[in-house]
Design a protein around this motif. Structure first.
Motif, PDB file in Angstrom:
ATOM      1  N   SER A 211       0.804  -1.212   0.000  1.00 52.88           N
ATOM      2  CA  SER A 211       0.000   0.000   0.000  1.00 52.88           C
ATOM      3  C   SER A 211       0.838   1.263   0.000  1.00 52.88           C
ATOM      4  O   SER A 211       0.299   2.352  -0.079  1.00 52.88           O
ATOM      5  N   LEU A 212       2.171   1.130   0.081  1.00 52.13           N
ATOM      6  CA  LEU A 212       3.020   2.309   0.104  1.00 52.13           C
ATOM      7  C   LEU A 212       2.989   3.036  -1.228  1.00 52.13           C
ATOM      8  O   LEU A 212       2.936   2.434  -2.291  1.00 52.13           O
ATOM      9  N   HIS A 213       3.026   4.369  -1.164  1.00 54.89           N
ATOM     10  CA  HIS A 213       3.164   5.184  -2.359  1.00 54.89           C
ATOM     11  C   HIS A 213       4.526   4.901  -2.966  1.00 54.89           C
ATOM     12  O   HIS A 213       5.519   4.761  -2.260  1.00 54.89           O
ATOM     13  N   PRO A 214       4.672   4.829  -4.310  1.00 56.55           N
ATOM     14  CA  PRO A 214       5.960   4.482  -4.916  1.00 56.55           C
ATOM     15  C   PRO A 214       7.050   5.497  -4.643  1.00 56.55           C
ATOM     16  O   PRO A 214       8.224   5.178  -4.744  1.00 56.55           O
ATOM     17  N   VAL A 215       6.695   6.755  -4.337  1.00 56.60           N
ATOM     18  CA  VAL A 215       7.712   7.768  -4.103  1.00 56.60           C
ATOM     19  C   VAL A 215       7.799   8.148  -2.633  1.00 56.60           C
ATOM     20  O   VAL A 215       8.860   8.369  -2.088  1.00 56.60           O
ATOM     21  N   ILE A 216       6.631   8.202  -1.965  1.00 52.98           N
ATOM     22  CA  ILE A 216       6.592   8.650  -0.579  1.00 52.98           C
ATOM     23  C   ILE A 216       6.164   7.499   0.318  1.00 52.98           C
ATOM     24  O   ILE A 216       5.156   6.860   0.077  1.00 52.98           O
ATOM     25  N   GLY A 217       6.941   7.227   1.365  1.00 54.32           N
ATOM     26  CA  GLY A 217       6.572   6.193   2.324  1.00 54.32           C
ATOM     27  C   GLY A 217       5.890   6.817   3.525  1.00 54.32           C
ATOM     28  O   GLY A 217       5.872   8.028   3.684  1.00 54.32           O
ATOM     29  N   PHE A 218       5.336   6.006   4.422  1.00 51.41           N
ATOM     30  CA  PHE A 218       4.680   6.554   5.595  1.00 51.41           C
ATOM     31  C   PHE A 218       4.689   5.543   6.723  1.00 51.41           C
ATOM     32  O   PHE A 218       4.865   4.358   6.514  1.00 51.41           O
ATOM     33  N   ILE A 219       4.526   6.045   7.924  1.00 49.74           N
ATOM     34  CA  ILE A 219       4.387   5.182   9.079  1.00 49.74           C
ATOM     35  C   ILE A 219       3.076   4.422   8.937  1.00 49.74           C
ATOM     36  O   ILE A 219       2.026   5.014   8.721  1.00 49.74           O
ATOM     37  N   LYS A 220       3.133   3.128   9.063  1.00 46.89           N
ATOM     38  CA  LYS A 220       1.943   2.324   8.817  1.00 46.89           C
ATOM     39  C   LYS A 220       0.804   2.648   9.773  1.00 46.89           C
ATOM     40  O   LYS A 220      -0.331   2.793   9.368  1.00 46.89           O
ATOM     41  N   LYS A 221       1.144   2.741  11.061  1.00 49.37           N
ATOM     42  CA  LYS A 221       0.061   2.896  12.023  1.00 49.37           C
ATOM     43  C   LYS A 221       0.586   3.494  13.322  1.00 49.37           C
ATOM     44  O   LYS A 221       1.655   3.129  13.796  1.00 49.37           O
ATOM     45  N   ILE A 222      -0.180   4.413  13.889  1.00 50.91           N
ATOM     46  CA  ILE A 222       0.098   4.936  15.228  1.00 50.91           C
ATOM     47  C   ILE A 222      -1.107   4.593  16.095  1.00 50.91           C
ATOM     48  O   ILE A 222      -2.234   4.937  15.759  1.00 50.91           O
ATOM     49  N   SER A 223      -0.860   3.890  17.164  1.00 49.68           N
ATOM     50  CA  SER A 223      -1.958   3.488  18.053  1.00 49.68           C
ATOM     51  C   SER A 223      -1.712   4.022  19.453  1.00 49.68           C
ATOM     52  O   SER A 223      -0.572   4.188  19.876  1.00 49.68           O
ATOM     53  N   PHE A 224      -2.807   4.287  20.163  1.00 47.64           N
ATOM     54  CA  PHE A 224      -2.744   4.796  21.522  1.00 47.64           C
ATOM     55  C   PHE A 224      -3.577   3.896  22.434  1.00 47.64           C
ATOM     56  O   PHE A 224      -4.583   3.346  22.018  1.00 47.64           O
ATOM     57  N   GLY A 225      -3.138   3.756  23.636  1.00 49.68           N
ATOM     58  CA  GLY A 225      -3.874   2.966  24.613  1.00 49.68           C
ATOM     59  C   GLY A 225      -3.460   3.357  26.011  1.00 49.68           C
ATOM     60  O   GLY A 225      -2.624   4.241  26.206  1.00 49.68           O
ATOM     61  N   GLY A 226      -4.045   2.704  26.979  1.00 51.36           N
ATOM     62  CA  GLY A 226      -3.683   3.013  28.350  1.00 51.36           C
ATOM     63  C   GLY A 226      -4.528   2.260  29.349  1.00 51.36           C
ATOM     64  O   GLY A 226      -5.353   1.420  28.983  1.00 51.36           O
ATOM     65  N   VAL A 227      -4.303   2.557  30.601  1.00 51.19           N
ATOM     66  CA  VAL A 227      -5.064   1.935  31.680  1.00 51.19           C
ATOM     67  C   VAL A 227      -5.208   2.934  32.820  1.00 51.19           C
ATOM     68  O   VAL A 227      -4.300   3.743  33.076  1.00 51.19           O
ATOM     69  N   PHE A 228      -6.359   2.897  33.461  1.00 45.34           N
ATOM     70  CA  PHE A 228      -6.607   3.742  34.631  1.00 45.34           C
ATOM     71  C   PHE A 228      -7.025   2.844  35.787  1.00 45.34           C
ATOM     72  O   PHE A 228      -7.909   1.999  35.644  1.00 45.34           O
ATOM     73  N   GLN A 229      -6.377   3.006  36.935  1.00 45.33           N
ATOM     74  CA  GLN A 229      -6.709   2.253  38.141  1.00 45.33           C
ATOM     75  C   GLN A 229      -6.894   3.224  39.302  1.00 45.33           C
ATOM     76  O   GLN A 229      -5.989   3.997  39.620  1.00 45.33           O
ATOM     77  N   ALA A 230      -8.059   3.192  39.910  1.00 47.15           N
ATOM     78  CA  ALA A 230      -8.330   3.980  41.110  1.00 47.15           C
ATOM     79  C   ALA A 230      -8.711   3.021  42.223  1.00 47.15           C
ATOM     80  O   ALA A 230      -9.338   1.978  41.969  1.00 47.15           O
ATOM     81  N   ARG A 231      -8.320   3.333  43.438  1.00 50.51           N
ATOM     82  CA  ARG A 231      -8.606   2.404  44.539  1.00 50.51           C
ATOM     83  C   ARG A 231      -8.959   3.126  45.837  1.00 50.51           C
ATOM     84  O   ARG A 231      -8.612   4.297  46.035  1.00 50.51           O
ATOM     85  N   TYR A 232      -9.666   2.394  46.678  1.00 48.66           N
ATOM     86  CA  TYR A 232      -9.942   2.823  48.043  1.00 48.66           C
ATOM     87  C   TYR A 232      -9.240   1.827  48.961  1.00 48.66           C
ATOM     88  O   TYR A 232      -9.409   0.608  48.826  1.00 48.66           O
ATOM     89  N   THR A 233      -8.434   2.343  49.883  1.00 46.77           N
ATOM     90  CA  THR A 233      -7.661   1.494  50.782  1.00 46.77           C
ATOM     91  C   THR A 233      -8.019   1.826  52.225  1.00 46.77           C
ATOM     92  O   THR A 233      -8.120   3.004  52.595  1.00 46.77           O
TER      93      THR A 233
END
Length: 391
Positions: free
Chosen positions: A39-61
């Motif tokens: 799928s790359l352009h014959p002259v210009i290349g590109f980063i295939k994919k940028i993904s973001f993720g994460g996790v949130f943890q809240a607690r009562y102690t």
């Protein structure tokens, strides 16, 4: 400095919601031989994919002991011992870029660590990986070297409230947790009955977010894993290196597997044994208190973690789980060290896939051979309620 960092993080989070496109970059006249995406352009290349993720943890102690606070610290003469509190345990954000079919870059930060001293914290993963094939892969940067079961899982999918005491002790000594260095890893016989995985790492061994190593010594680790962790696997771990011109070592074995009990019930079992030099304890002592050479300061322990899972699949609720981790750990086996035994019973409700949502209720019961007043080395009983969301 903190304000600028927070502004950058907020901008990054906004981008993670809106960006679903590709980053363009010019390509030299000679085509990158590692790129095979049609799928790359014959002259210009590109980063295939940028993904973001994460996790949130809240607690009562809540502490169930009168003179022990929510952090497990004994405070006999305090005007008021804080015995219950809401807190944010983790607020992680990860960015991952697939640069080509062989190169990957990743950054993982924990925003919850801005609540205290950020020195040596916040940044967790920061590495580049290169994939040659299934058997040969490389990682360079800050990452978790594979030296046991707990290095193979993020903390948000483990079957307990947190990692084990031995994980944090071996991490502070440079064998586990986030370290800076290089790793080579891969897998063989993936389609056979007994697949084999390996990992070799060389790291500074003075933990994460350091400008450079604090001596000329390095720590080298190796792991061999036989079998499938979703059925039955066996791991061997070994490490050798030098700290301030003195030789140190560590070793360990681990077993994990899943045992089907009924159509909707299964038992997930994990167990690890480790021992090695506690050079952090050795160099933390005054010279007058050192009784022996560093080779005789040995830490070690074992834990067993059975987890019973009932697969319910009711609307968004995917499973109900019951676990009970027992751990025995001694930071100084040769000098009548203070043995710590931990009992962590837990019940959790898992929602969505891969613990996308989770509610955990558990206890952290620590018992020491010898209580030291005014410190965390003291018997404690903590009740913990934790809510988690992965995205």
């Amino acid at each position: 400095m903190h304000k600028r960092t927070l502004r950058f993080v907020i901008l990054l989070m906004l981008c993670s919601i809106t960006i679903k496109t590709y980053a363009w970059r010019p390509v030299a006249a000679g085509k990158d031989s590692t790129v095979k995406d049609s799928s790359l352009h014959p002259v210009i290349g590109f980063i295939k994919k940028i993904s973001f993720g994460g996790v949130f943890q809240a607690r009562y102690t809540a502490s169930l002991m009168k003179e022990v606070d929510v952090n497990g610290t004994h405070q006999a003469n305090a005007d008021e011992v804080v015995r219950n509190s809401f807190s944010i345990k983790r607020a992680r954000l990860q960015a991952k870029a697939q640069v080509s079919d062989r190169f990957t870059a990743a950054v993982l930060i924990n925003l919850a660590e801005f609540s205290g001293d950020t020195k040596g914290k916040v940044l967790e993963n920061a590495y580049i990986s290169y994939r040659w094939n299934d058997a040969v892969n490389f990682t360079v940067g800050q990452f978790r070297p594979s030296f046991g079961l707990e290095d193979l899982y993020p903390v948000d999918i483990i079957q307990s409230m947190d990692f084990s005491n031995q994980y944090y002790a071996f991490g502070s000594n440079g064998w586990q947790s986030f370290q800076i260095g290089v790793s080579m890893f891969g897998a063989f016989n993936k389609d056979s009955k007994v697949p084999v995985k390996y990992a070799l790492s060389v790291v500074n061994g003075n933990n994460r977010n350091q400008p450079s190593d604090n001596d000329n010594g390095k720590l080298g680790t190796a792991r061999l894993e036989f079998g499938d962790m979703n059925k039955l696997s066996f791991g061997l771990n070994g490490g050798f290196g030098a700290v301030k011109k003195q030789s140190v070592y560590a070793l360990g074995v681990d077993v994990s597997g899943v045992i089907p009990l009924a159509p909707k019930w299964d038992l997930q079992l994990q167990s690890e044994y480790k021992r090695g030099n506690n050079h952090q304890l050795y160099y933390g002592m005054a010279d007058s208190l050192r009784k022996d050479p560093i080779g005789k300061y040995i830490m070690g322990g074992v834990y067993v973690l059975p987890n019973f899972r009932y697969k319910i699949n009711y609307h968004k609720l995917t499973s109900i789980e019951f676990s009970m981790r027992y751990e025995y750990f001694n930071e100084d086996q040769r000098h009548n060290g203070n043995v710590r035994q931990s009992y962590i019973p837990m019940i959790s409700l898992a929602f969505l896939k891969d613990y996308g949502g989770r509610i955990q209720l558990g206890m952290q019961i620590d018992q020491y051979n010898k209580d030291i007043p005014g410190t965390k080395t003291h018997n404690s009983n903590l009740l913990i309620v934790q809510v988690q969301c992965r995205f």
